[in-house]
Motif scaffolding. Structure first.
Motif, PDB file in Angstrom:
ATOM      1  N   VAL A   1       0.812  -1.210   0.000  1.00  0.00           N
ATOM      2  CA  VAL A   1       0.000   0.000   0.000  1.00  0.00           C
ATOM      3  C   VAL A   1       0.850   1.267   0.000  1.00  0.00           C
TER       4      VAL A   1
ATOM      5  N   LEU B   1      -1.768   5.729  -0.861  1.00  0.00           N
ATOM      6  CA  LEU B   1      -3.124   5.839  -0.326  1.00  0.00           C
ATOM      7  C   LEU B   1      -3.051   6.235   1.145  1.00  0.00           C
ATOM      8  N   THR B   2      -4.114   6.867   1.615  1.00  0.00           N
ATOM      9  CA  THR B   2      -4.184   7.235   3.033  1.00  0.00           C
ATOM     10  C   THR B   2      -5.439   6.624   3.644  1.00  0.00           C
ATOM     11  N   VAL B   3      -5.557   6.809   4.973  1.00  0.00           N
ATOM     12  CA  VAL B   3      -6.706   6.231   5.685  1.00  0.00           C
ATOM     13  C   VAL B   3      -8.019   6.650   5.029  1.00  0.00           C
ATOM     14  N   THR B   4      -8.096   7.906   4.584  1.00  0.00           N
ATOM     15  CA  THR B   4      -9.356   8.418   4.039  1.00  0.00           C
ATOM     16  C   THR B   4      -9.692   7.819   2.683  1.00  0.00           C
TER      17      THR B   4
ATOM     18  N   SER C   1      -6.875  -0.691   6.662  1.00  0.00           N
ATOM     19  CA  SER C   1      -5.926  -0.019   7.554  1.00  0.00           C
ATOM     20  C   SER C   1      -5.711  -0.825   8.837  1.00  0.00           C
ATOM     21  N   ASP C   2      -6.704  -1.616   9.237  1.00  0.00           N
ATOM     22  CA  ASP C   2      -6.511  -2.485  10.405  1.00  0.00           C
ATOM     23  C   ASP C   2      -5.485  -3.571  10.103  1.00  0.00           C
TER      24      ASP C   2
ATOM     25  N   LEU D   1      -3.065  -3.205   8.027  1.00  0.00           N
ATOM     26  CA  LEU D   1      -1.767  -2.526   8.045  1.00  0.00           C
ATOM     27  C   LEU D   1      -1.295  -2.306   9.479  1.00  0.00           C
ATOM     28  N   TYR D   2      -2.242  -1.959  10.359  1.00  0.00           N
ATOM     29  CA  TYR D   2      -1.914  -1.813  11.779  1.00  0.00           C
ATOM     30  C   TYR D   2      -1.334  -3.118  12.312  1.00  0.00           C
ATOM     31  N   LEU D   3      -2.007  -4.217  11.984  1.00  0.00           N
ATOM     32  CA  LEU D   3      -1.554  -5.508  12.509  1.00  0.00           C
ATOM     33  C   LEU D   3      -0.192  -5.903  11.954  1.00  0.00           C
TER      34      LEU D   3
ATOM     35  N   LEU E   1       1.246   3.256  15.578  1.00  0.00           N
ATOM     36  CA  LEU E   1       0.162   2.297  15.789  1.00  0.00           C
ATOM     37  C   LEU E   1      -1.105   3.011  16.261  1.00  0.00           C
TER      38      LEU E   1
ATOM     39  N   PHE F   1      -3.180   4.785  13.509  1.00  0.00           N
ATOM     40  CA  PHE F   1      -4.061   3.952  12.695  1.00  0.00           C
ATOM     41  C   PHE F   1      -5.508   4.030  13.182  1.00  0.00           C
TER      42      PHE F   1
ATOM     43  N   ASP G   1      -8.605   9.305  11.903  1.00  0.00           N
ATOM     44  CA  ASP G   1      -8.104  10.257  10.926  1.00  0.00           C
ATOM     45  C   ASP G   1      -8.020  11.669  11.501  1.00  0.00           C
TER      46      ASP G   1
ATOM     47  N   ARG H   1      -7.449  -3.541  20.491  1.00  0.00           N
ATOM     48  CA  ARG H   1      -6.448  -3.338  19.460  1.00  0.00           C
ATOM     49  C   ARG H   1      -5.070  -3.812  19.961  1.00  0.00           C
TER      50      ARG H   1
ATOM     51  N   LEU I   1       0.242   5.436   5.568  1.00  0.00           N
ATOM     52  CA  LEU I   1      -0.231   4.098   5.938  1.00  0.00           C
ATOM     53  C   LEU I   1       0.923   3.113   5.998  1.00  0.00           C
TER      54      LEU I   1
END
Lengths: 366, 194
Positions: A138, A143-146, A155-156, A158-160, B85, B88, B91, B106, B190
């Motif tokens: 990504v 790309l961004t969260v929005t 995005s979750d 990506l967080y993981l 973290l 995430f 926004d 989380r 991201l």
């Protein structure tokens, strides 16, 4: 879709709300405005009854940039990897409800998955999402969260991925530290703390690893015992004695190669284990050099210190059937022979002569 | 207690005050004390002892020290992963505040053994938020307040905040979002490209 009109590059159909509904309200329970559609499906592609793209979600548009998908045939925009021959909307409609695997024709590296549904007023709606490979990449897509809908879990993921990387790194740090501790403990277990030389245990381990091949190529053991060391300890104290032992360690290190081992067995007893030992003449030279170096006078707090050393040597080549344990015992015997002959001497054990325990083939230092 | 908690305290002290200070604190708390490992488990009393010794060493109130710890976890460059973290989760700062209800889950998703207290968020008005921290981990509310102040900076938001901690670790935080766009937010991509 009928009555489509351009609006900032986006084609929308007239509908009940001011912006115009994309999905007609003729009997369907919910009409969706163009902006609402962009919000809930930012990666959608709407295809008219003629097979041409009539609208495209903002995130998909970003991925297609600079190509403008509007007005193009759908199969020129997305490549349905498992159904490449499908070119007509009617055939595409047959895939309704199935899971599509696709890539963008312009960016074949970006894998997508999605689904297609027929629209009540004609035409089709394709909703796409990033495939797992594209999620991993990504960062390259800018790309961004929005760019993802609120329900999209990209995005979750990506967080993981990132959290997982951090946790793995923490485990690796712990492992490295434990490995370092283990090595340090191992080193301590085989090191003489005072001199940094190997200890008795290390010598025993090394002797047990001496192979028959080592012995046939020549292995030498030198037992070294300091002369007059007790006198230093008694008259000048243990600190002076420790200084002497440190100097002995430096001398022995200087006289040995990396493949040799210099060990302090305790007190003023030292042993050298020489694998691939030099010939006997050379051993004599080494023994003389060690004794001479140890006899060099030194000072402790302004007071002179003089010591010497006696050396007993056993050499595997002198035995018909050499054995490390016996060699060690014989090097001890040779050491006592050297001591008995006076201080500052060395003696090489000769199994043929000394083995009888009667006569001593004595050699003195130069 | 999961080792990440005392390990964070250790990193905070070493990065902010130096390894010597940490050595003194450790010896004052327990002469046999070595160092905390992030992936081990420790007795709560050991961690409390070290925290008390740190307060004595720096002559700081416990609440101030814990809040500084929270700020450090977000704003110190060595802790960039924590900040990433958390980013995430939302926004905007308001979004982030509302998502704090998911924080405990989380974190557990990433490290199942690390159980942080649940936070319940109530939006009182467009700019006022009440956060109720469930009991279970003493000091968590104070650290969280430091985290929130630093995250507000990160999002470019201007906030007023305070925290009242109960004896069992339960806490109530009040936040007033004075200006969500007070300053330019720090970038958040991201994908982590260090």
């Amino acid at each position: 879709m009928t009555g489509a009109a351009g609006n900032q590059g986006r084609i929308v159909a007239p509908g009940p709300d001011a912006g115009g509904a994309v999905l007609p309200a003729d009997g369907t329970p919910a009409a969706l405005g163009a902006e609402a559609l962009d919000l809930v499906m930012p990666m959608h592609l709407r295809i008219g009854a003629d097979g041409l793209v009539v609208s495209c979600g903002p995130t998909l548009r970003k991925l297609l940039h600079p190509t403008d998908p509007l007005g193009r045939a759908f199969h020129q925009v997305i490549d349905l990897r498992r159904s490449r021959r499908i070119r007509s909307p009617a055939r595409l409609a047959e895939l309704a409800g199935t899971r599509l695997a696709a890539v963008l024709c312009e960016r074949p590296g970006v894998d997508l998955r999605g689904t297609v549904v027929p629209l009540a007023g004609g035409g089709l709606l394709v909703d796409l999402a990033l495939g797992i490979g594209a999620v991993a990449a990504v960062g390259e897509l800018d790309l961004t969260v929005t760019d993802f809908s609120a329900t999209d879990q990209t995005s979750d993921i990506l967080y993981l991925v990132e959290a997982n990387r951090a946790v793995t790194a923490a485990w690796q740090r712990l492992n490295r530290r434990l490995e370092g501790d283990r090595r340090a403990a191992e080193t301590r277990a085989v090191t003489d703390p005072l001199t940094g030389l190997k200890n008795r245990r290390a010598l025993r381990d090394a002797l047990s690893r001496v192979t028959g091949e080592d012995l046939s190529r020549s292995v030498a053991l030198m037992q070294i015992d300091l002369d007059h060391f007790k006198r230093v300890n008694d008259s000048l104290g243990h600190a002076a004695g420790d200084r002497v032992l440190g100097r002995v360690a430096r001398v022995l290190r200087a006289e040995t190669r990396a493949s040799d081992m210099a060990a302090r067995l305790g007190g003023d007893e030292f042993t050298l284990l020489l694998r691939d030992s030099p010939p006997i003449e050379q051993l004599r030279v080494i023994a003389r050099r060690i004794i001479a170096a140890l006899e060099r006078p030194m000072e402790y707090e302004g007071r002179p210190i003089r010591i010497s050393a006696s050396v007993g040597i056993a050499l595997s080549l002198l035995y018909p059937d050499p054995d490390p344990d016996r060699m060690l015992a014989d090097a001890d015997k040779a050491l006592y022979a050297a001591k008995r002959a006076g201080r500052g001497r060395f003696h090489i054990f000769d199994p043929g002569v000394d083995g009888e325990g009667t006569k001593h083939g004595r050699e003195e230092d130069g | 207690m999961h080792g990440l908690v005392p390990y964070s305290i250790q990193s905070f002290v070493i990065d902010s005050y130096g390894a010597d200070a940490w050595g003194r604190i450790g010896r004052a708390a327990d002469p046999r004390f070595g160092r905390f490992e992030a992936m081990q488990t420790y007795d709560d009393a050991v961690v409390e002892g070290v925290l008390a010794a740190a307060c004595r060493e720096f002559n700081k109130r416990r609440s101030d020290l814990l809040e500084d710890l929270g700020t450090y976890l977000i704003s110190n460059p060595r802790q960039r992963i924590t900040r990433r973290l958390l980013r995430f989760s939302g926004d905007s700062f308001a979004d982030f505040l509302l998502s704090l209800e998911d924080l405990s889950d989380r974190v557990a998703l990433a490290i199942p053994e690390l159980r942080l207290p649940v936070v319940i968020v109530r939006q009182k008005s467009s700019s006022c938020f009440d956060l109720r921290v469930e009991p279970g981990m003493r000091g968590y509310g104070l650290v969280l307040m430091g985290v929130l102040r630093a995250m507000a900076d990160d999002y470019g938001a201007l906030v007023l905040s305070d925290c009242i901690e109960g004896p069992d670790g339960a806490a109530t935080l009040r936040l007033e979002l004075l200006d969500p766009r007070f300053a330019r937010p720090r970038d958040f991509e991201l994908s982590d490209r260090p």
